[in-house]
Design a protein around this motif. Sequence first.
Motif, PDB file in Angstrom:
ATOM      1  N   LEU A 112       0.850  -1.186   0.000  1.00 53.60           N
ATOM      2  CA  LEU A 112       0.000   0.000   0.000  1.00 53.60           C
ATOM      3  C   LEU A 112       0.885   1.235   0.000  1.00 53.60           C
ATOM      4  CD1 LEU A 112      -2.490  -1.051   2.843  1.00 53.60           C
ATOM      5  CD2 LEU A 112      -2.609  -1.635   0.411  1.00 53.60           C
ATOM      6  N   LEU A 113       0.597   2.178  -0.891  1.00 51.29           N
ATOM      7  CA  LEU A 113       1.381   3.406  -0.964  1.00 51.29           C
ATOM      8  C   LEU A 113       0.442   4.601  -1.027  1.00 51.29           C
ATOM      9  CD1 LEU A 113       3.909   5.105  -1.317  1.00 51.29           C
ATOM     10  CD2 LEU A 113       3.955   4.461  -3.746  1.00 51.29           C
ATOM     11  N   ALA A 114       0.508   5.448  -0.004  1.00 54.26           N
ATOM     12  CA  ALA A 114      -0.342   6.630   0.077  1.00 54.26           C
ATOM     13  C   ALA A 114       0.508   7.884   0.030  1.00 54.26           C
ATOM     14  CB  ALA A 114      -1.156   6.612   1.369  1.00 54.26           C
ATOM     15  N   GLY A 115       0.050   8.877  -0.745  1.00 48.83           N
ATOM     16  CA  GLY A 115       0.689  10.179  -0.778  1.00 48.83           C
ATOM     17  C   GLY A 115      -0.267  11.232  -0.269  1.00 48.83           C
ATOM     18  N   GLY A 116       0.112  11.942   0.800  1.00 46.72           N
ATOM     19  CA  GLY A 116      -0.724  13.013   1.326  1.00 46.72           C
ATOM     20  C   GLY A 116      -2.083  12.528   1.779  1.00 46.72           C
ATOM     21  N   ILE A 117      -3.140  13.228   1.381  1.00 46.26           N
ATOM     22  CA  ILE A 117      -4.489  12.889   1.810  1.00 46.26           C
ATOM     23  C   ILE A 117      -4.947  11.574   1.188  1.00 46.26           C
ATOM     24  CG2 ILE A 117      -5.617  14.189  -0.035  1.00 46.26           C
ATOM     25  CD1 ILE A 117      -6.759  13.828   3.656  1.00 46.26           C
ATOM     26  N   GLY A 118      -4.164  11.023   0.272  1.00 47.52           N
ATOM     27  CA  GLY A 118      -4.448   9.697  -0.274  1.00 47.52           C
ATOM     28  C   GLY A 118      -4.350   8.596   0.761  1.00 47.52           C
ATOM     29  N   ILE A 119      -4.000   8.941   1.988  1.00 42.21           N
ATOM     30  CA  ILE A 119      -3.949   7.970   3.079  1.00 42.21           C
ATOM     31  C   ILE A 119      -5.331   7.410   3.398  1.00 42.21           C
ATOM     32  CG2 ILE A 119      -4.209   9.745   4.865  1.00 42.21           C
ATOM     33  CD1 ILE A 119      -2.158   6.490   5.105  1.00 42.21           C
ATOM     34  N   THR A 120      -6.394   8.148   3.126  1.00 41.95           N
ATOM     35  CA  THR A 120      -7.704   7.781   3.670  1.00 41.95           C
ATOM     36  C   THR A 120      -8.213   6.405   3.221  1.00 41.95           C
ATOM     37  OG1 THR A 120      -8.773   9.203   2.016  1.00 41.95           O
ATOM     38  CG2 THR A 120      -8.429  10.129   4.205  1.00 41.95           C
ATOM     39  N   PRO A 121      -8.222   6.049   1.925  1.00 40.20           N
ATOM     40  CA  PRO A 121      -8.722   4.706   1.590  1.00 40.20           C
ATOM     41  C   PRO A 121      -7.772   3.605   2.036  1.00 40.20           C
ATOM     42  CG  PRO A 121      -7.841   5.753  -0.365  1.00 40.20           C
ATOM     43  CD  PRO A 121      -7.866   6.801   0.716  1.00 40.20           C
ATOM     44  N   MET A 122      -6.491   3.945   2.188  1.00 40.36           N
ATOM     45  CA  MET A 122      -5.499   2.940   2.558  1.00 40.36           C
ATOM     46  C   MET A 122      -5.671   2.446   3.992  1.00 40.36           C
ATOM     47  SD  MET A 122      -3.996   2.517  -0.175  1.00 40.36           S
ATOM     48  CE  MET A 122      -3.032   3.090  -1.569  1.00 40.36           C
ATOM     49  N   ILE A 123      -6.261   3.275   4.848  1.00 42.18           N
ATOM     50  CA  ILE A 123      -6.439   2.867   6.240  1.00 42.18           C
ATOM     51  C   ILE A 123      -7.371   1.668   6.333  1.00 42.18           C
ATOM     52  CG2 ILE A 123      -7.350   3.582   8.484  1.00 42.18           C
ATOM     53  CD1 ILE A 123      -6.388   6.449   7.763  1.00 42.18           C
ATOM     54  N   SER A 124      -8.511   1.740   5.648  1.00 44.73           N
ATOM     55  CA  SER A 124      -9.445   0.605   5.699  1.00 44.73           C
ATOM     56  C   SER A 124      -8.871  -0.612   4.991  1.00 44.73           C
ATOM     57  CB  SER A 124     -10.799   0.995   5.106  1.00 44.73           C
ATOM     58  OG  SER A 124     -10.681   1.397   3.753  1.00 44.73           O
ATOM     59  N   MET A 125      -8.054  -0.387   3.963  1.00 46.03           N
ATOM     60  CA  MET A 125      -7.398  -1.515   3.299  1.00 46.03           C
ATOM     61  C   MET A 125      -6.451  -2.229   4.265  1.00 46.03           C
ATOM     62  SD  MET A 125      -6.453  -0.226  -0.530  1.00 46.03           S
ATOM     63  CE  MET A 125      -7.691  -0.150  -1.817  1.00 46.03           C
ATOM     64  N   ALA A 126      -5.607  -1.452   4.951  1.00 46.90           N
ATOM     65  CA  ALA A 126      -4.677  -2.044   5.908  1.00 46.90           C
ATOM     66  C   ALA A 126      -5.419  -2.741   7.037  1.00 46.90           C
ATOM     67  CB  ALA A 126      -3.748  -0.968   6.462  1.00 46.90           C
ATOM     68  N   THR A 127      -6.511  -2.149   7.503  1.00 47.15           N
ATOM     69  CA  THR A 127      -7.332  -2.760   8.550  1.00 47.15           C
ATOM     70  C   THR A 127      -7.865  -4.117   8.099  1.00 47.15           C
ATOM     71  OG1 THR A 127      -7.994  -0.615   9.456  1.00 47.15           O
ATOM     72  CG2 THR A 127      -9.440  -2.472   9.909  1.00 47.15           C
ATOM     73  N   THR A 128      -8.372  -4.174   6.870  1.00 44.85           N
ATOM     74  CA  THR A 128      -8.934  -5.409   6.337  1.00 44.85           C
ATOM     75  C   THR A 128      -7.857  -6.476   6.156  1.00 44.85           C
ATOM     76  OG1 THR A 128     -10.722  -4.201   5.238  1.00 44.85           O
ATOM     77  CG2 THR A 128     -10.203  -6.395   4.388  1.00 44.85           C
ATOM     78  N   LEU A 129      -6.703  -6.085   5.641  1.00 43.68           N
ATOM     79  CA  LEU A 129      -5.597  -7.029   5.453  1.00 43.68           C
ATOM     80  C   LEU A 129      -5.107  -7.573   6.792  1.00 43.68           C
ATOM     81  CD1 LEU A 129      -3.712  -5.016   2.704  1.00 43.68           C
ATOM     82  CD2 LEU A 129      -4.725  -7.280   2.378  1.00 43.68           C
ATOM     83  N   LYS A 130      -4.993  -6.689   7.778  1.00 42.89           N
ATOM     84  CA  LYS A 130      -4.543  -7.110   9.111  1.00 42.89           C
ATOM     85  C   LYS A 130      -5.529  -8.106   9.724  1.00 42.89           C
ATOM     86  CE  LYS A 130      -3.501  -5.286  13.728  1.00 42.89           C
ATOM     87  NZ  LYS A 130      -3.469  -4.068  14.576  1.00 42.89           N
ATOM     88  N   ALA A 131      -6.830  -7.812   9.626  1.00 41.59           N
ATOM     89  CA  ALA A 131      -7.855  -8.706  10.193  1.00 41.59           C
ATOM     90  C   ALA A 131      -7.857 -10.071   9.512  1.00 41.59           C
ATOM     91  CB  ALA A 131      -9.229  -8.048  10.080  1.00 41.59           C
ATOM     92  N   ALA A 132      -7.484 -10.099   8.213  1.00 43.92           N
ATOM     93  CA  ALA A 132      -7.472 -11.353   7.453  1.00 43.92           C
ATOM     94  C   ALA A 132      -6.172 -12.130   7.635  1.00 43.92           C
ATOM     95  CB  ALA A 132      -7.694 -11.075   5.976  1.00 43.92           C
ATOM     96  N   GLY A 133      -5.209 -11.537   8.352  1.00 48.12           N
ATOM     97  CA  GLY A 133      -3.920 -12.185   8.524  1.00 48.12           C
ATOM     98  C   GLY A 133      -3.101 -12.206   7.245  1.00 48.12           C
ATOM     99  N   GLN A 134      -3.392 -11.266   6.342  1.00 49.02           N
ATOM    100  CA  GLN A 134      -2.711 -11.216   5.045  1.00 49.02           C
ATOM    101  C   GLN A 134      -1.467 -10.337   5.125  1.00 49.02           C
ATOM    102  OE1 GLN A 134      -3.589 -12.794   1.827  1.00 49.02           O
ATOM    103  NE2 GLN A 134      -1.432 -12.208   1.841  1.00 49.02           N
ATOM    104  N   ALA A 135      -0.371 -10.755   4.520  1.00 46.99           N
ATOM    105  CA  ALA A 135       0.867  -9.986   4.531  1.00 46.99           C
ATOM    106  C   ALA A 135       0.693  -8.685   3.752  1.00 46.99           C
ATOM    107  CB  ALA A 135       1.999 -10.811   3.917  1.00 46.99           C
ATOM    108  N   PHE A 136       1.219  -7.596   4.300  1.00 42.61           N
ATOM    109  CA  PHE A 136       1.185  -6.315   3.591  1.00 42.61           C
ATOM    110  C   PHE A 136       2.253  -5.383   4.136  1.00 42.61           C
ATOM    111  CE2 PHE A 136      -1.401  -5.542   7.315  1.00 42.61           C
ATOM    112  CZ  PHE A 136      -1.226  -4.194   7.625  1.00 42.61           C
ATOM    113  N   ASP A 137       2.710  -4.465   3.285  1.00 35.62           N
ATOM    114  CA  ASP A 137       3.557  -3.343   3.675  1.00 35.62           C
ATOM    115  C   ASP A 137       2.772  -2.074   3.395  1.00 35.62           C
ATOM    116  OD1 ASP A 137       5.964  -4.532   4.609  1.00 35.62           O
ATOM    117  OD2 ASP A 137       6.492  -5.028   2.537  1.00 35.62           O
TER     118      ASP A 137
END
Length: 316
Positions: A112-137
């Motif tokens: 996941l790569l966010a620039g500036g205010i582009g962070i907003t959709p990435m937060i829910s993506m990271a949350t979902t990946l973490k809950a699923a036990g899926q590897a992510f950076d």
Amino acid sequence: MTKINAIVREVTALTDRISEFQFAAADGSAMPQWEAGAHVVFDLPDGDTRAYSLISFDPIPEAPESYRIAVQREPEGKGGSTHMHGLKPGAEITCAGPKNDFPLTQGAPAVLLAGGIGITPMISMATTLKAAGQAFDFHYSGRSAPLMAYRDTLRETFGDALHLHCDDDDSALNLDAVIASAGAVAHLYVCGPKGLIEAVKAKAEAAGIAPDRIHFELFDAPQEQAGDSAFEVELASSGEVFTIPPGQSIIDVLEAGGVDVMYDCQRGDCGICQCDVISGTPDHRDVVLSEAERAAGNVMQICVSRAKSPRLVLDI
């Protein structure tokens, strides 16, 4: 699409320019369920609309009590962010139900790569990946730390998966390293300004990452550029000719003229408005097309792109 009559519950300043808004249905009912990457489109008093990504640091419930967004004030913009920043708790606002043009690919590792205010959709993506036990950076880049929303909460929530990059210190983003970290199987998700997305696409393609593993969402609204001039668009189906002035898109003018056209994002990142160019030279301003497609000039995104020639003949 069904409209939601909502009321603002809380407003929280995150940085000097970014504020968080929590809002719920005015009648107290549950809000529609949504998935990571989704956004909602708000109606503005002038008849315009603005889309903002939904945020969640917790697994998304089936029947959310409220929604959470963050808005960056853009004084040079068209007024949408200024209106949003004028909202106070108790204010009423109307929005459409959630829509997702930026979904996660299930079961695949992610960068996941966010620039500036582009962070907003990435937060829910990271949350979902973490809950699923899926590897992510998770990489978050900004001009300087004080301008970056949620940075402390992100550290607490995502730990070692999170990498903060500030342009003004030695943590500045190394785009080549981020793309290399995707390896042979990970999907790359990018959200932020146009320059970032274009750079990522070019480097990822050069690195041999397949296009279907590169996902992006543009957070720049299209802006009029210095030197823009009027041009003509001829519709091949009817022979009608429309003049596109500076400050208006092809879609704006065609719709005003009663022409039914398909589109969605109006930022040049979804590809839905793409149409064939029969003659003329497009001035491409999207982030959808490859460099080869731009050079060929056979198709264009009519929501943001303009013309380098006096007239375009489009397959509409």
